[in-house]
Enzyme design. Structure first.
Site, PDB file in Angstrom:
ATOM      1  N   GLU A   1       2.031   1.544  -3.414  1.00 31.72           N
ATOM      2  CA  GLU A   1       0.911   2.021  -4.221  1.00 31.72           C
ATOM      3  C   GLU A   1       0.720   3.536  -4.061  1.00 31.72           C
ATOM      4  O   GLU A   1       0.471   4.242  -5.040  1.00 31.72           O
ATOM      5  CB  GLU A   1      -0.370   1.291  -3.815  1.00 31.72           C
TER       6      GLU A   1
ATOM      7  N   ARG B   1       0.833  -1.207   0.000  1.00 33.37           N
ATOM      8  CA  ARG B   1       0.000   0.000   0.000  1.00 33.37           C
ATOM      9  C   ARG B   1       0.868   1.257   0.000  1.00 33.37           C
ATOM     10  O   ARG B   1       0.540   2.242  -0.655  1.00 33.37           O
ATOM     11  CB  ARG B   1      -0.961   0.015   1.181  1.00 33.37           C
TER      12      ARG B   1
ATOM     13  N   SER C   1      15.379  15.555   0.458  1.00 34.79           N
ATOM     14  CA  SER C   1      16.474  14.718   0.950  1.00 34.79           C
ATOM     15  C   SER C   1      15.946  13.550   1.765  1.00 34.79           C
ATOM     16  O   SER C   1      15.008  13.697   2.548  1.00 34.79           O
ATOM     17  CB  SER C   1      17.409  15.553   1.829  1.00 34.79           C
TER      18      SER C   1
END
Length: 146
Positions: free
Chosen positions: A90, A87, A113
């Site tokens: 995703e 997830r 960064s």
């Protein structure tokens, strides 16, 4: 000992002592996300922190050297199978370009960064179902022209 062996020793000691990552971080007086990452081999620990961890978890000889060694930060390139990790993968897949556009619109051409960086995870209680709050805080690094 190498990092993989130390990670295994840490996990075993953590479970045997019934400690949470937060318990360990509190003992080390460091952030939970960073401590967990270092314990999983993705960051090197300062010597004094590694020493405290070794004492706290009674880690085997050679653990401190592995904990302070600079890591090679690499991960599997395949799509993760673990549902939680998938997830997050995703989220970056769906919102990565959006975040890039918004960040560059607000800051200019550059990156966030992951070195000058911190992250926190919090639980937000909600009557419709508890929420996971992930806060990432990274220094903006503009691209240079020469």
């Amino acid at each position: 000992m190498n990092k993989e062996q130390v990670v295994e020793a840490i996990i075993l000691a953590k479970h045997a002592r019934q400690l949470s990552w937060q318990n360990i971080a509190d003992e080390l007086e460091m952030g939970c996300v960073w401590v967990t990452s270092a314990c999983l081999g993705m960051n090197s620990m300062p010597e004094n922190v590694a020493d405290k961890l070794c004492q706290l978890l009674e880690l085997p000889a050679g653990s401190q050297a592995a904990l302070t060694a600079y890591p090679t930060k690499q991960w599997q390139r395949d799509v993760p199978q673990d549902p939680l990790v998938y997830r997050l993968y995703e989220v970056v897949g769906v919102y990565g370009d959006t975040l890039k556009e918004v960040i560059q619109e607000q800051f200019g051409d550059g990156i966030m960064s992951a070195i000058d960086f911190s992250m926190d995870v919090a639980k937000q209680t909600d009557p419709k179902g508890d929420r996971v709050v992930i806060t990432m805080n990274g220094k903006f690094l503009p691209y240079k022209a020469w």
